[in-house]
Design an enzyme around this catalytic site. Sequence first.
Site, PDB file in Angstrom:
ATOM      1  N   ASP A  58       0.827  -1.210   0.000  1.00  0.00           N
ATOM      2  CA  ASP A  58       0.000   0.000   0.000  1.00  0.00           C
ATOM      3  C   ASP A  58       0.862   1.261   0.000  1.00  0.00           C
ATOM      4  O   ASP A  58       2.015   1.241   0.441  1.00  0.00           O
ATOM      5  CB  ASP A  58      -0.917  -0.018   1.240  1.00  0.00           C
ATOM      6  CG  ASP A  58      -2.098   0.930   1.084  1.00  0.00           C
ATOM      7  OD1 ASP A  58      -2.393   1.358  -0.059  1.00  0.00           O
ATOM      8  OD2 ASP A  58      -2.729   1.259   2.119  1.00  0.00           O
TER       9      ASP A  58
ATOM     10  N   ASN B 178     -10.708  -2.591  -5.730  1.00  0.00           N
ATOM     11  CA  ASN B 178      -9.927  -1.672  -6.568  1.00  0.00           C
ATOM     12  C   ASN B 178     -10.548  -1.456  -7.953  1.00  0.00           C
ATOM     13  O   ASN B 178     -10.201  -0.505  -8.657  1.00  0.00           O
ATOM     14  CB  ASN B 178      -8.474  -2.152  -6.725  1.00  0.00           C
ATOM     15  CG  ASN B 178      -7.647  -2.013  -5.465  1.00  0.00           C
ATOM     16  OD1 ASN B 178      -6.701  -2.785  -5.253  1.00  0.00           O
ATOM     17  ND2 ASN B 178      -7.962  -1.050  -4.606  1.00  0.00           N
TER      18      ASN B 178
HETATM   19  C1  IPE Z   1      -5.449  -2.791  -0.476  1.00  0.00           C
HETATM   20  O1  IPE Z   1      -5.072  -1.458  -0.578  1.00  0.00           O
HETATM   21  C2  IPE Z   1      -5.394  -3.454  -1.818  1.00  0.00           C
HETATM   22  C3  IPE Z   1      -4.059  -3.659  -2.383  1.00  0.00           C
HETATM   23  C4  IPE Z   1      -2.925  -3.348  -1.814  1.00  0.00           C
HETATM   24  C5  IPE Z   1      -4.026  -4.278  -3.674  1.00  0.00           C
HETATM   25  P1  IPE Z   1      -6.144  -0.300  -0.755  1.00  0.00           P
HETATM   26  O2  IPE Z   1      -5.399   0.970  -0.813  1.00  0.00           O
HETATM   27  O3  IPE Z   1      -7.031  -0.613  -1.900  1.00  0.00           O
HETATM   28  O4  IPE Z   1      -6.983  -0.438   0.582  1.00  0.00           O
HETATM   29  P2  IPE Z   1      -7.821   0.644   1.398  1.00  0.00           P
HETATM   30  O5  IPE Z   1      -8.754   1.273   0.415  1.00  0.00           O
HETATM   31  O6  IPE Z   1      -6.850   1.624   1.955  1.00  0.00           O
HETATM   32  O7  IPE Z   1      -8.488  -0.134   2.465  1.00  0.00           O
HETATM   33  C1  IPE Z   2      -1.380   0.310  -3.455  1.00  0.00           C
HETATM   34  O1  IPE Z   2      -1.204   1.672  -3.451  1.00  0.00           O
HETATM   35  C2  IPE Z   2      -1.588  -0.241  -4.838  1.00  0.00           C
HETATM   36  C3  IPE Z   2      -2.944  -0.745  -5.100  1.00  0.00           C
HETATM   37  C4  IPE Z   2      -3.912  -0.754  -4.244  1.00  0.00           C
HETATM   38  C5  IPE Z   2      -3.196  -1.268  -6.426  1.00  0.00           C
HETATM   39  P1  IPE Z   2      -2.430   2.690  -3.450  1.00  0.00           P
HETATM   40  O2  IPE Z   2      -2.765   3.018  -4.868  1.00  0.00           O
HETATM   41  O3  IPE Z   2      -3.544   2.174  -2.650  1.00  0.00           O
HETATM   42  O4  IPE Z   2      -1.760   3.951  -2.759  1.00  0.00           O
HETATM   43  P2  IPE Z   2      -2.452   4.950  -1.732  1.00  0.00           P
HETATM   44  O5  IPE Z   2      -3.057   4.142  -0.632  1.00  0.00           O
HETATM   45  O6  IPE Z   2      -3.487   5.694  -2.508  1.00  0.00           O
HETATM   46  O7  IPE Z   2      -1.341   5.826  -1.261  1.00  0.00           O
HETATM   47 MG    MG Z   3      -4.068   2.372  -0.686  1.00  0.00          MG
END
Ligand code: IPE
Ligand code: IPE
Ligand code: MG
Length: 246
Positions: free
Chosen positions: A25, A73
């Site tokens: 994340d 996602n």
């Molecule tokens: C979890 O991260 C999913 C992945 C790392 C693929 P998200 O960024 O989607 O999760 P939330 O929205 O913070 O819970």
């Molecule tokens: C994790 O990084 C990657 C995926 C969930 C695909 P994020 O895209 O969730 O990054 P933040 O949480 O917005 O910083």
């Molecule tokens: Mg995230």
Amino acid sequence: MKKSRPHSEQEGELVVPKSVAVIMDGNGRWAKQAGLERIRGHERGIDAVRTTVTECARLGVEALVLYAFSEENWQRPKREVDMLFRLLKRFLVEERATLMDNRIRLLHSGRRERLAADVLRLLDETIAMTADNDGMRLSLAISYGGRQELVDAMRALARKVAAGDLLPDAIDERAIHAALYHPELPDPDVLIRTAGEQRISNFLLWQVSYAELHVSDVCWPEFGKEHLLAAFRDYGRRVRKFGKVL
Ligand code: IPE
Ligand code: IPE
Ligand code: MG
């Protein structure tokens, strides 16, 4: 059985977990802090994936599950989703040599229905190419949701009951476990999440029942070898009781 190996540069003993799961994340936040578009964070995240995958394989981790794209996602803007899958396709081709060199066997955890044909083709090709590798198993959780995995497992069991092949009373923990996407993978010993978030976000709900949680404050693109080792050292300090009195 935990494997322990002394690690000279660090204090104490490094305990290498058998099974590791990672919620990667913070790609977007990393990009924002650097004044870049979110997608640049995802791009840089690939380097972190390579580091963690090769390092886990080198250290002797048996199974690594990386949360790459959740069921939820899909609700992100189409442009970001498209870019994420473009990067995934690139990863699947460009990392084949790394997977083969490290004898890593690739798997996919998640639903196939919403994945585009070209993504499925590259995924299946890479899975087939690495099928005989006898090293670490690497599962990419793509279009994955923990609740959805349980729904799919329950449906599979219900179908067996309806067909007369399974008695309702024969449904126990083992039967549910066997109906998961990859029952052959050991439950994670440690669940690592980056970018400081302290939640599960629908990842491996059944399997993390007794996982040790390690939250790293660094965003995924900056998660390097030292952070992985820090997670393993943290894991090594945990007392795992599994509900018993030690
Ligand atoms: C979890 O991260 C999913 C992945 C790392 C693929 P998200 O960024 O989607 O999760 P939330 O929205 O913070 O819970
Ligand atoms: C994790 O990084 C990657 C995926 C969930 C695909 P994020 O895209 O969730 O990054 P933040 O949480 O917005 O910083
Ligand atoms: Mg995230």
